[in-house]
Design a protein around this motif. Sequence first.
Motif, mmCIF file in Angstrom:
data_model
loop_
_atom_site.group_PDB
_atom_site.id
_atom_site.type_symbol
_atom_site.label_atom_id
_atom_site.label_comp_id
_atom_site.label_asym_id
_atom_site.label_seq_id
_atom_site.Cartn_x
_atom_site.Cartn_y
_atom_site.Cartn_z
ATOM 1 N N UNK A 17 0.835 -1.202 0.000
ATOM 2 C CA UNK A 17 0.000 0.000 0.000
ATOM 3 C C UNK A 17 0.873 1.255 0.000
ATOM 4 N N UNK A 18 0.276 2.356 -0.469
ATOM 5 C CA UNK A 18 1.015 3.616 -0.557
ATOM 6 C C UNK A 18 0.003 4.743 -0.661
ATOM 7 N N UNK A 19 -0.200 5.423 0.447
ATOM 8 C CA UNK A 19 -1.279 6.415 0.509
ATOM 9 C C UNK A 19 -0.992 7.605 -0.395
ATOM 10 N N UNK A 78 -6.417 -0.839 -4.053
ATOM 11 C CA UNK A 78 -5.333 -1.720 -3.625
ATOM 12 C C UNK A 78 -4.222 -0.932 -2.923
ATOM 13 N N UNK A 79 -4.016 0.326 -3.326
ATOM 14 C CA UNK A 79 -2.963 1.126 -2.697
ATOM 15 C C UNK A 79 -3.352 1.580 -1.298
ATOM 16 N N UNK A 80 -4.644 1.533 -0.981
ATOM 17 C CA UNK A 80 -5.073 2.014 0.334
ATOM 18 C C UNK A 80 -5.461 0.875 1.274
ATOM 19 N N UNK A 81 -5.146 -0.339 0.840
ATOM 20 C CA UNK A 81 -5.501 -1.488 1.690
ATOM 21 C C UNK A 81 -4.586 -1.587 2.882
ATOM 22 N N UNK A 82 -5.149 -1.743 4.068
ATOM 23 C CA UNK A 82 -4.334 -2.016 5.254
ATOM 24 C C UNK A 82 -3.463 -0.861 5.699
ATOM 25 N N UNK A 83 -3.852 0.356 5.364
ATOM 26 C CA UNK A 83 -3.043 1.503 5.792
ATOM 27 C C UNK A 83 -3.181 1.711 7.292
ATOM 28 N N UNK A 87 0.391 6.127 8.706
ATOM 29 C CA UNK A 87 0.659 6.328 7.274
ATOM 30 C C UNK A 87 -0.343 7.311 6.685
ATOM 31 N N UNK A 88 -1.597 7.197 7.087
ATOM 32 C CA UNK A 88 -2.631 8.079 6.549
ATOM 33 C C UNK A 88 -2.312 9.524 6.878
ATOM 34 N N UNK A 89 -1.931 9.756 8.137
ATOM 35 C CA UNK A 89 -1.697 11.151 8.541
ATOM 36 C C UNK A 89 -0.435 11.702 7.909
ATOM 37 N N UNK A 90 0.607 10.862 7.855
ATOM 38 C CA UNK A 90 1.897 11.360 7.338
ATOM 39 C C UNK A 90 1.865 11.614 5.838
ATOM 40 N N UNK A 91 1.048 10.873 5.121
ATOM 41 C CA UNK A 91 1.093 10.948 3.658
ATOM 42 C C UNK A 91 0.293 12.115 3.108
ATOM 43 N N UNK A 92 -0.506 12.742 3.972
ATOM 44 C CA UNK A 92 -1.370 13.806 3.451
ATOM 45 C C UNK A 92 -2.757 13.320 3.096
ATOM 46 N N UNK A 93 -3.036 12.033 3.326
ATOM 47 C CA UNK A 93 -4.355 11.496 2.991
ATOM 48 C C UNK A 93 -5.373 11.786 4.100
ATOM 49 N N UNK A 94 -4.895 12.437 5.211
ATOM 50 C CA UNK A 94 -5.745 12.681 6.364
ATOM 51 C C UNK A 94 -7.092 13.320 6.053
ATOM 52 N N UNK A 95 -7.105 14.464 5.373
ATOM 53 C CA UNK A 95 -8.398 15.119 5.093
ATOM 54 C C UNK A 95 -9.348 14.229 4.287
#
Lengths: 208, 166
Positions: A17-19, A78-83, A87-95
């Motif tokens: 995965x890669x957020x 598939x890239x957001x599986x098991x995050x 990882x969510x907060x650090x990658x910028x995917x938080x909002x």
Amino acid sequence: MWYYEKRLEYPINITTSNAKLAQFIASQYGGPDGEISASMRYLSQRFSMKDRKVAGLLTDIGTEELAHLEMVSTIIHQLTKGLSMEEIEKSGLGPYYIDHTVGVWPQAAGGIPFNACEFQVKGDPVTDLHEDLAAEQKARSTYDNILRVVNNTPEVADPIRFLRAREVVHFQRFGEALRNVQEGLDAKNFYAFSPGFDAPVTCPPNAK
Amino acid sequence: MSNNRNPYMNQNMSTGARNMNVRVSCGYPNSAPIQRSAQNDCGCAGNTGTTQQNNYAQRLAQGDCGCAGNSGYARVADMPTGDRMSLLAYIDQVSFAAYEAALYLDTHPDCQNGLQYFREHNEKRNLALKEYAKLYGPLTLEHADESCEAYWQWVNQPWPWEGGNC
């Protein structure tokens, strides 16, 4: 007019995965030049095409774009599986996570939701086909941008390269469609009338 | 037809991502392109960034629809036996070949070579779909009941978006 086959147009098996990548690639799902935009554009424009070959081409390419939007949303899924939350907060995917968790929702990488202002249906075949040529190039450029980021991750880069190649082929097909339309126009003045509005409707040979 | 007003049909079409250090491959080594030998473009965007001259207008005037006859394009090999993934990969390839031919035929409906290419690959595709349904379960609704079981298998299969992890 649609049914489906249970396979993607090109296989996608992402194991890591890669957020951050998911956020970037989202633009080809719900972004201005993404696959939803492409499919809605072509499937809407086909109604104004009096040339049956062009209406058929728009339907077929619009259908393929539906398959592409499925591929892109699969990549995001598939890239957001098991995050992890970290990882969510650090990658910028938080909002995005706050409103959608890791669901797949159509927006651009920058956050603008998909909307119909991102494509046009002018109802004039010459105009619409030029829009389509531009749309394919815009999509290709977006894939180029994505490839610069994912170049070293083959399991992501592979399907992206396939999608990019399809944009180039669609561009060529639309060029041929434009030629087809122009053959039905006044050779001395392409703009003398618009087949989308001024010309009478003709039925196909075996219609009756 | 030298006075071709379509600016997109006479351009040098650069098909490569030359400055990106990306080896671009469409991933389907035997894939479809009807026009490949005529235009030197398999649709995979190349990996050398070669340019091509698209002189479609002149060739069309000479009765050449651009499909370049029998020797110019690849055909997909025969159906594999063995495991599910290789049969699925075969279905992917032969379906892609047929679909790409269909797009081409949309704007070149009277190209005989294109029609033949489509028919050949579509036949292979239909045989492969039937075989897959028999061995591994249906990929389309028309094959959804090949096994005549007491359960609607259609909802009981892996979805393609789940990847290889199901």
